[in-house]
Enzyme design. Sequence first.
Site, short mmCIF file in Angstrom:
data_model
loop_
_atom_site.label_atom_id
_atom_site.label_comp_id
_atom_site.label_asym_id
_atom_site.label_seq_id
_atom_site.Cartn_x
_atom_site.Cartn_y
_atom_site.Cartn_z
N HIS C 40 18.48 52.19 -47.46
CA HIS C 40 19.44 51.13 -47.27
C HIS C 40 20.67 51.32 -48.16
O HIS C 40 21.80 51.08 -47.75
CB HIS C 40 18.75 49.80 -47.59
CG HIS C 40 19.54 48.60 -47.22
ND1 HIS C 40 19.65 48.16 -45.93
CD2 HIS C 40 20.27 47.75 -47.97
CE1 HIS C 40 20.42 47.08 -45.90
NE2 HIS C 40 20.80 46.81 -47.12
N HIS C 86 21.73 42.76 -40.69
CA HIS C 86 20.80 41.99 -41.53
C HIS C 86 19.53 41.77 -40.71
O HIS C 86 19.04 40.66 -40.56
CB HIS C 86 21.42 40.68 -42.00
CG HIS C 86 21.28 40.49 -43.47
ND1 HIS C 86 21.09 39.28 -44.07
CD2 HIS C 86 21.28 41.39 -44.47
CE1 HIS C 86 21.00 39.45 -45.38
NE2 HIS C 86 21.10 40.71 -45.65
#
Lengths: 220, 82, 729
Positions: C40, C86
């Site tokens: 990430h 998200h």
Amino acid sequence: MKAGVIVFPGSNCDIDAYKVLEKLNVEVKYIWHDEKIDDEDLIVLPGGFSYGDYLRCGAIARFAKALENINEHIEKGKLVLGICNGFQILTELKALPGALLRNKNLNFICSDCNLIVENTDTPFTNLFKKGDIVNFPIAHGEGNYYIDDEGLGELIKNNQIVFRYQNNPNGSVADIAGIVNKRGNVLGMMPHPERAQDKLLGGEDGLVFFKSVIAYFKEV
Amino acid sequence: MIKAYIDVTLKKSILDPQGTAVKKGLEKLSLYTEDVRIGKHIEVLLKEDKIEAAREKIDEMCRRLLVNFEVETYSVRFEVIE
Amino acid sequence: MNRYEKVGLTKEEYKRIVEGLNREPNDLELSMFGVLWSEHCSYKNSRALLKLFNTKGERVLQGPGENAGAVDIGDDLAVVFKIESHNHPSALEPYQGAATGVGGILRDIFTMGARPIANLNSIRFGHLNDERNKRLLKGVVNGIGNYGNSVGIPTVAGETVFDDCYSDNPLVNAMSVGIIRKDKLKRAIAQGVGNSVILVGHTTGRDGIGGASFASCNLTEESEAMRSAVQVGDPFMEKLLLEACLELMDKEYVVAVQDLGAAGLTSSSCEMALRGGCGIKIDVSKVVTREENMLPEEIMISESQERMLFVVKKGYEEEILKVFKKWNLNAAVIGEIIDDKNLTVTAGDKVVGCVPVELLGDGAKATLRSYRRPKYLDELHLDIDSLKRVEDLNDALIKVLKSENIASKEWVYRQYDYMVRTNTIVRPGGDAAVVAVEGTDKALSLTVDCNSRYCYLDPYEGAKIAVCEAARNIAATGATPIAITDCLNFANPEDEEVYYTFRQAILGITEASKVLNTPVVSGNVSFYNESNKTRIYPTPTIGMVGLLEDKNKACTIDFKELGDSVILVGETLNEIGGSEYLKVIYGKVLGSAPRCYPEIEKNTIECLTKLIKEGLIQSAHDVSEGGMIVALCECAFKNEIGVEVNVKTSLREDIFLFSESQGRFILSAKKEYVDEIITEFKRYGVLAEVIGETKGSKIEVNINGTRVIDKSICDLKRVWEEELQCIMD
């Protein structure tokens, strides 16, 4: 005529209200929530989420310094306009009767909205004709106007209902979209006249609304 | 110190669409209810050590800010914390 | 479990850390490596391929690598924008996950000094016959709406897509767009030894701890129990932070600003120092915490929302704290810039961790993983002739209009305040939104797009289509596409077949964006969007920005007047593979994705925008999912203006109606302009023909002299409008 738009932390339609007044050549300024209001002829409590709308919409804003002498202001006969969150604040302040609850469908609603002008005998609506249909957009999650039967009777008796929804979007009692106080110098409404200020943006019925205010001060 | 647990609810006479939605949601799970009403729960920690004094203070808080009596009502429970 | 495995590192990575440090890292240091070397944060599996993107162009002021990209739009202004995923947080807690997604992307924009003027989103779920998917949709839409509405940024456009592959892995991609005077662009480069580091905004709690490494593993039942990894958003705080930051951006003493996103203080301080080639010292005891007894490592990797890091010239600390106080924000000097190129963490006077910035921030090796063409790609053959002909195409049309992917998304966008700030010229529901740029005659045209079904059938072609379709949406408003941001949502990159699709998608985006001259200026990669049962289709979402020189010329999709000619631009081919029609009527996701020719798209777009500018076009609509017939309906619905179409074709009628061939538009124009319009398209080498005219209040289509569609607009509009509403309420 002088106008002031109060900016609470969390206000977000302050700019839109300022823009429309400026467009109509009204002398307008922003008033920060911890400044005092002066001798403005029109005070606008704009839409938004003052203080995050935590606890209840408008519950905390009513203690702002800018509103400390709002009652004297109203007594002097100056105009106060509460739009959306501003309307919620005015009911919390008890400057207007009733309360605003969550929309019946529980969701936030943003859309065009047709209103019926019920009362043209106010400083805000003198350029409309009774029964006119105007389009002011709505954008709220808690615009469901509530008042008890007795209160509703009073509103009707005193001709305090200014706008009604053509198609009630949120469950408001008696399709109420906007009301004035008894004296008629304080207007609270959920729809946004300041958003209807330009054909390019979808309509300009709101200009007539604000021009009414200007016309009122020309006559006074 | 005293901890006050305040429950603020819509008055009985006022439609509670959130409660209605939850009631319907429960029914989808075959959990049937007579009524569901939703409110706010507020916990306040006070320096006071007498419940009387605490009650007075909480009542004032409710009157002046926490509750809109136009549409809401409240109840309080106190707990003395050592 | 080894201590490095606990923070998600491999043995090989741990070895490199020990070598780099010349010692074993302590727990704090190891946690920091764990989060920063996660996929990430480090993009270790994607960086090498992302280099393929064309990121340069005459308008580009800031390409990838900063908080957001920036593009010149003239008048000394720049548009700043980025899209971000998200997905994982939204799967666990849809409301907060989506809300904090919006918060994060907004901060990326105002960190650059720009005032956000519009939000967009692309959200994907499993079908709504499942209560869980309904709950996810509801939560995500509420979350996006509440956050954006409260902050007062209009949410003007987006897409909502349903497919079984998103059942366990909903996607939430949020995009934000801001405007700034281009000489005021701020960059997050820490500089000046002795300068102070100030943390401002929310207090720091234990929420979202490990969020970054959490987003880098597959969703399992275990992660359902990891709920605390989800952060809670406070839009009110964000609004204050936004206003305070914009007030400060002009100040010469503000050296750099960085928002705290994934991996919190660790990543923000490390990234800033890395860009500036300096070191940072942080004293965790100065950080205002909201929970008791927080460990230094918890403070360093907390993902509490609505926080920003400022680097301020020494001596100006009081000035800046004063502004934050005005806005009622917590702010504290928590450290300073140092010259030893280390990130040093202290608790009071005691050093609790010290690692080289370069090792921490840049040490996760970019790898090009091995890839292999997936086997399933050989099993997609569709024999069109074997599809049994539908008896009544009117019924088929109604079924397609009712499909969740085609039905009106008003239930979604009416929960977003798309008008606040009174600049929204073209609202949601059309091809792209148009938002006026204050103080100019200009407007921006904004859209997000991706048909992931095409990407599944052909990741290269599908990605090209995503770019070209976004460009068509922009062009339909009259604007010229100028740049893109991308959100690459994929399954596990360690799977060679997934990695193949990832690579193909990047090549497709690169190809199309080069031809269309829309460089990639920012973006985000989200891997591991898969569960035990399903993996998502390759989903490279494209966010695109277009520029309209004269906002008064903005064009919409709706037919305007009766008696106008209706023109079909582009060629309709025997392309039903991957179409909504094939899925809805035959239940198949098979065949080839439609072919996409970026060069032709480019010419079509240039010609169309020119004609719109000249005022010759009444309405323009891109033909996409559902084909020409659905596009015609969408043009007709708003003003309830009907249309009669007469065409000759050698294609099967249903295929002509529902084919999703690319590069097409439905236009309407006054009759007197038609010849000029057709001639102009021909000059650009693009096919365009009059197929009918606006008339009455029905949709009528005659193919080779036979009436195949004959329905009143009211009937069609009702099913299209009510479907989603009925399911959700």
